[in-house]
Motif scaffolding. Structure first.
Motif, PDB file in Angstrom:
ATOM      1  N   ILE A 133      31.676  48.159  47.328  1.00 30.05           N
ATOM      2  CA  ILE A 133      32.113  46.801  46.981  1.00 30.05           C
ATOM      3  C   ILE A 133      32.526  46.727  45.515  1.00 30.05           C
ATOM      4  CG2 ILE A 133      31.362  44.400  46.765  1.00 30.05           C
ATOM      5  CD1 ILE A 133      29.584  44.803  49.165  1.00 30.05           C
ATOM      6  N   ASN A 134      31.727  47.315  44.634  1.00 33.69           N
ATOM      7  CA  ASN A 134      32.064  47.304  43.206  1.00 33.69           C
ATOM      8  C   ASN A 134      33.393  48.014  42.950  1.00 33.69           C
ATOM      9  OD1 ASN A 134      29.687  45.940  42.579  1.00 33.69           O
ATOM     10  ND2 ASN A 134      28.538  47.826  42.244  1.00 33.69           N
ATOM     11  N   GLU A 135      33.642  49.076  43.694  1.00 37.63           N
ATOM     12  CA  GLU A 135      34.905  49.813  43.539  1.00 37.63           C
ATOM     13  C   GLU A 135      36.098  48.943  43.938  1.00 37.63           C
ATOM     14  OE1 GLU A 135      37.107  53.819  45.324  1.00 37.63           O
ATOM     15  OE2 GLU A 135      35.011  53.387  45.798  1.00 37.63           O
ATOM     16  N   LYS A 136      35.949  48.191  45.026  1.00 34.44           N
ATOM     17  CA  LYS A 136      37.045  47.313  45.470  1.00 34.44           C
ATOM     18  C   LYS A 136      37.293  46.192  44.463  1.00 34.44           C
ATOM     19  CE  LYS A 136      37.730  49.491  49.324  1.00 34.44           C
ATOM     20  NZ  LYS A 136      36.676  50.501  49.166  1.00 34.44           N
ATOM     21  N   ARG A 137      36.235  45.690  43.848  1.00 38.20           N
ATOM     22  CA  ARG A 137      36.401  44.632  42.848  1.00 38.20           C
ATOM     23  C   ARG A 137      37.115  45.168  41.607  1.00 38.20           C
ATOM     24  NH1 ARG A 137      30.540  41.961  42.284  1.00 38.20           N
ATOM     25  NH2 ARG A 137      31.676  40.513  40.960  1.00 38.20           N
ATOM     26  N   LEU A 138      36.795  46.376  41.205  1.00 41.32           N
ATOM     27  CA  LEU A 138      37.465  46.984  40.053  1.00 41.32           C
ATOM     28  C   LEU A 138      38.918  47.323  40.377  1.00 41.32           C
ATOM     29  CD1 LEU A 138      34.656  49.376  38.737  1.00 41.32           C
ATOM     30  CD2 LEU A 138      35.388  47.205  37.755  1.00 41.32           C
ATOM     31  N   GLN A 139      39.175  47.642  41.628  1.00 42.34           N
ATOM     32  CA  GLN A 139      40.543  47.954  42.034  1.00 42.34           C
ATOM     33  C   GLN A 139      41.448  46.741  41.877  1.00 42.34           C
ATOM     34  OE1 GLN A 139      40.725  49.546  45.991  1.00 42.34           O
ATOM     35  NE2 GLN A 139      42.888  50.093  45.849  1.00 42.34           N
ATOM     36  N   MET A 140      40.939  45.558  42.156  1.00 41.31           N
ATOM     37  CA  MET A 140      41.725  44.340  41.972  1.00 41.31           C
ATOM     38  C   MET A 140      42.065  44.135  40.496  1.00 41.31           C
ATOM     39  SD  MET A 140      43.271  41.770  43.239  1.00 41.31           S
ATOM     40  CE  MET A 140      42.698  41.716  44.945  1.00 41.31           C
TER      41      MET A 140
END
Length: 231
Positions: A133-140
């Motif tokens: 989840i943290n990775e997806k948030r940073l991807q945005m």
């Protein structure tokens, strides 16, 4: 209980992970440099999709916060009890000559460790799902930083600025164990350090009267179980 906590936590975390990934997929659908494409993308459609994506992101962050508040106490108890159990189990293995008789089966020596290694895998599963989840948030955030805001239309520029501010505010809403510690990949190192230091401390205190009493009581308990089993 361990299976229930792990499976339910991973289910909700994976659900949120897929939703954050969907938002990233929506954003990748936008044209390069947010420039309208005749017959495909108009200025209004681009701004609408940017705004809807931002609002959906805000709702997902609220769901993430609610998940952290609701599951925080449960995760705190799960992580704490698992750590204490694993620490005691490893201590049994290190001092097996104190607790187990020479005639006991070697499988009985390592069984507690195997059980708690399974629990350790449960802990790692939760940590890995949170890291997704943290990775997806940073991807945005990486997508938003690719645009040169000075060259964009005012409406698009405003949406990106609002999105960046929203992400910076929501970034503090990490999944935590009731606020005592955040659950992320750094927690793996923390658990290992605490486990090693705890085992070393227990070994150094093995001649302490309190530890001697604990060893004798535990040995008597195992001896009683062994005697009852083979009577």
């Amino acid at each position: 209980m361990d299976y229930v906590v792990t499976m339910s936590s991973c289910f909700f975390l994976q659900n949120l992970n897929v939703r954050f990934q969907t938002l990233n997929d929506f954003w990748k659908c936008l044209p390069a440099d947010l420039v309208p494409i005749p017959g495909q993308w108009t200025h209004i459609e681009i701004v609408d999709l940017m705004e809807n994506t931002r609002l959906l992101h805000s709702e997902l962050c609220e769901l993430l916060k609610m998940l952290s508040l609701s599951y925080g106490p449960l995760l705190l108890g799960f992580f704490t009890s698992s750590y204490i159990g694993l620490l005691i189990s490893v201590y049994y293995i290190v001092n097996k000559e104190t607790f187990f008789s020479q005639s006991s089966n070697s499988w009985e020596h390592i069984l507690p460790l195997i059980i708690h290694l399974q629990i350790l895998m449960f802990l790692m599963s939760i940590i890995v799902f949170v890291s997704f989840i943290n990775e997806k948030r940073l991807q945005m955030i990486s997508y938003l930083r690719l645009y040169r805001i000075s060259n964009l239309h005012f409406d698009k520029k405003r949406q990106i600025k609002m999105f960046m501010n929203q992400i910076s505010v929501c970034d503090s809403d990490q999944i935590s164990a009731f606020g005592f510690f955040n659950i992320n990949l750094n927690l793996v190192t923390t658990i290992l350090v605490l486990l090693i230091s705890g085992i070393i401390t227990l070994i150094q205190m093995k001649d302490h009267p309190m530890m001697l009493k604990f060893n004798n009581d535990t040995k008597s308990f195992f001896l009683k179980i062994y005697t009852t089993k083979y009577d």
